[in-house]
Each structure stands twice: as C-alpha cells, then as structure tokens.
Design an enzyme around this catalytic site. Structure first.
Site, PDB file in Angstrom:
ATOM      1  N   CYS A   9       2.169   5.960  10.844  1.00 17.33           N
ATOM      2  CA  CYS A   9       1.075   6.926  10.780  1.00 17.33           C
ATOM      3  C   CYS A   9       0.559   7.285  12.169  1.00 17.33           C
ATOM      4  O   CYS A   9       0.262   8.451  12.456  1.00 17.33           O
ATOM      5  CB  CYS A   9      -0.052   6.376   9.905  1.00 17.33           C
ATOM      6  SG  CYS A   9      -0.756   4.796  10.462  1.00 17.33           S
ATOM      7  N   ARG A  43       0.818  -1.204   0.000  1.00 16.06           N
ATOM      8  CA  ARG A  43       0.000   0.000   0.000  1.00 16.06           C
ATOM      9  C   ARG A  43       0.865   1.273   0.000  1.00 16.06           C
ATOM     10  O   ARG A  43       0.628   2.187  -0.795  1.00 16.06           O
ATOM     11  CB  ARG A  43      -0.912   0.012   1.242  1.00 16.06           C
ATOM     12  CG  ARG A  43      -1.973  -1.063   1.286  1.00 16.06           C
ATOM     13  CD  ARG A  43      -2.972  -0.950   0.156  1.00 16.06           C
ATOM     14  NE  ARG A  43      -3.576   0.380   0.105  1.00 16.06           N
ATOM     15  CZ  ARG A  43      -4.158   0.878  -0.987  1.00 16.06           C
ATOM     16  NH1 ARG A  43      -4.178   0.187  -2.116  1.00 16.06           N
ATOM     17  NH2 ARG A  43      -4.709   2.073  -0.961  1.00 16.06           N
ATOM     18  N   ILE A  44       1.851   1.336   0.881  1.00 13.56           N
ATOM     19  CA  ILE A  44       2.665   2.548   0.995  1.00 13.56           C
ATOM     20  C   ILE A  44       3.603   2.684  -0.205  1.00 13.56           C
ATOM     21  O   ILE A  44       3.758   3.772  -0.769  1.00 13.56           O
ATOM     22  CB  ILE A  44       3.459   2.541   2.315  1.00 13.56           C
ATOM     23  CG1 ILE A  44       2.505   2.555   3.511  1.00 13.56           C
ATOM     24  CG2 ILE A  44       4.405   3.740   2.374  1.00 13.56           C
ATOM     25  CD1 ILE A  44       1.580   3.752   3.574  1.00 13.56           C
ATOM     26  N   ASP A  94       9.937  -5.924  -5.861  1.00 17.94           N
ATOM     27  CA  ASP A  94       8.856  -6.644  -5.192  1.00 17.94           C
ATOM     28  C   ASP A  94       8.745  -8.017  -5.841  1.00 17.94           C
ATOM     29  O   ASP A  94       8.948  -8.156  -7.054  1.00 17.94           O
ATOM     30  CB  ASP A  94       7.529  -5.893  -5.315  1.00 17.94           C
ATOM     31  CG  ASP A  94       6.492  -6.417  -4.344  1.00 17.94           C
ATOM     32  OD1 ASP A  94       6.206  -5.726  -3.355  1.00 17.94           O
ATOM     33  OD2 ASP A  94       5.964  -7.526  -4.554  1.00 17.94           O
TER      34      ASP A  94
END
Length: 327
Positions: free
Chosen positions: A149, A10-11, A32
């Site tokens: 976060c 996601r990030i 990845d």
C-alpha cells in the site's frame, strides 16, 4: 478466471469479499490454517468494513455463499495444495510467508499458472506497480509483486514530482496499526512493535525507500523513508518532504496532481480540496488521494500529503492486476 487465495488475513478476506460476486472471476478455494468456522465468522463480521450482507453456510471443508461452494484447505505447505486438480489460474498469495521466488514458486509446483503476491516481494520477483510499470509484464513472468500500500501510494507522487527534478525526498507514513504489532505490551524483537498498538504513537522502521530506488533508479541515494503507527484501525497519511531543483508554488504542485488525477492517473490517484481526515478515506479505491489543502512550499522545498486506505486501496490494485492477467 479461476483463483485461489492463500492466507485469509486482512487482505485475503477483503479480497474474498470483493471478488465473490465478480462475474469475470471464480473464487475456487482458500487456504488458511484457522478453523473453518472461525474463517466464516471473520468473513462475515469485520470491525473496519462492517457486516458481510450475504449468508455463509459451512459444509464440511467448504463455505457456501449464494449457491457458490468454495473449498477451504488448512495446509501449511503450498506444494500440497490441489491447484492443478482445481485448474487454478492465479493464486493470490496473501499469507506474507511466501514472498521469495522459491517460496512463492511452491504454488506453481502445485499446479497454479500464476502467483500474485499481496506485498513487496524479494528482489528476485519483478516489482510491477499497476498504473506505473505494469506494461513490463511479459509472458514468462509467473510471479508478480504488486508492491504494498505504501509503495503504490508513494511511487506516483515521486514520479510526477520528478518532472520538476527531485534533489532529495523523505517519506513519512502515518499508518494505522497492524497485526505485526501487539495489542498489549509484549516481547518483540523490534521493541517498539511490542508496545500496545492502540495506546501510543509508535515509530516503525520500513524499507519503502528501497522499493522507490528499485522502481526509479534515478532516485538512488535520494530518498529516505520512515513510518509512524497511530492508534486507528484503518487508513494512512503519507507525508512527503521534498527538495526540488527549482523553486515552485503550491498552486503549481497542486495543478500537477489535479491534471494527473483527471487524465493519465485517473482511478489510481485522486485529488481533494476538502478538509478530510483518515476516516473519510475508508473504502476509497485510489492508491493515494492528494490533499491540496496541505500542500506547502518554501522556495524549492515542498511538503505534500496523500491519504490512502491501506487495505481497500491496495486490494483495488490487486483486482486491477487480475484484470490484466485475465486479458
């Protein structure tokens, strides 16, 4: 600045989307283990932030976007990546698998000059929060933890309130579900994480209080933390229950945060008097948005609510860090 992204979750993917057109930054490579066609698909189509407007062309082990060719690797061991050959200035370590000094150092061994984590790293990596203690960065620090976060949201709230002097604080984060939970009931070493994420409100243990104590030693044994995962795909609400050494009013608390948002913390925290909900925070670049409508005080006990986009707000701070490293 030439950067590489390790881990396209996601990030990693959101950073890729946001940095691809940054004139000061060149995204040189990503790494990845997923197939290249699947990676291109997930960059283009995102269930939270919508469809990526630019065309993505797959060419062998490259993706091309507007005549920019980005190398794609599928290496499990960072030491085997050609960071020296590609002259990589900074690796954004977004896999979550290399968060100790030894493991993150594999990128340095491979030839990168700096490593910026996308999480709170181990205790042997400096915890440097943009907008709080980024000035402690020195030339000899090659691996940086910018926190997470929740850390980026919470530290500013506690620091500002500690100007009144905090007796104790409990932080509860109502957070969207994450990839570390299960879509349907399944085995998990943390039983609650194994329950269907989109079907229940799920308590999850976190160690946010440890980060607060690292950053603010005066808060040692004064802060506790917990998290509740809720069935939304994005967004979070931090609920602070704090005892202070003196009685205050909600108006005084709100004024503190209004002044901070408009002055020394501008761009880091924001303040609102609007009746917002979590969806309204999607795409917000601040580390936290104080909701003045929900501030409550009884004597010396106050409760404060701060909203944040757990993905967009946090990647905004990582991008701020790239600006620091580029200067």
């Amino acid at each position: 600045m030439r950067i590489a992204i390790n881990g396209m979750g996601r990030i990693g993917r959101l950073l890729f989307r946001r940095l691809i057109d940054d004139e000061k930054i060149e995204v040189v490579a990503v790494n990845d283990i997923m197939p290249v066609d699947n990676l291109a698909y997930l960059i283009k189509y995102d269930s939270v932030y919508g469809t990526f407007a630019k065309n993505i062309i797959i060419e062998n082990q490259y993706v091309e976007i507007q005549n920019k060719k980005i190398a794609v690797f599928q290496k499990e061991d960072p030491e085997t990546l050609p960071w020296e050959e590609l002259d990589i200035d900074v690796v954004l370590e977004c896999s979550g698998n290399f968060s100790t000094k030894e493991k993150a150092g594999k990128h340095l061994t491979a030839g990168a000059k700096k490593v910026l984590l996308s999480t709170t790293g181990a205790d042997d990596i400096p915890l440097l929060i943009y907008g709080f203690n980024q000035s402690r960065l020195t030339d000899d620090i090659n691996i940086i933890s910018p926190g997470g976060c929740m850390t980026n949201c919470s530290i500013h709230v506690l620091y500002i309130l500690n100007s009144i002097s905090i007796i104790s604080a409990h932080i509860n984060i109502l957070h969207s579900y994450t990839s570390r939970q299960e879509l349907v009931d399944a085995p998990n070493k943390n039983f609650r994480r194994g329950r269907a994420a989109a079907e229940s409100v799920i308590p999850v243990e976190i160690d946010l209080h440890k980060s607060m104590e690292r950053l603010m030693p005066a808060m040692q044994n004064k802060v506790a933390s917990s998290s509740i995962r809720v069935p939304v795909a994005n967004g979070a609400m931090a609920f602070f229950s704090i005892q202070l050494h003196e009685e205050v009013t909600a108006e005084h608390i709100n004024l503190l945060f209004k002044k901070a948002a408009n002055n020394s913390y501008k761009g880091i925290i924001d303040y609102t008097d609007e009746p917002v909900v979590s969806l309204d925070i999607k795409g917000n670049t601040h580390s936290c948005v104080i909701d003045g409508t929900l501030t409550s005080v009884i004597g010396n006990h106050c409760t404060i609510v701060a909203w944040f986009d757990n993905e967009y707000g946090f990647t905004s701070r990582m991008i701020d860090w790239l600006g620091v490293l580029h200067s």
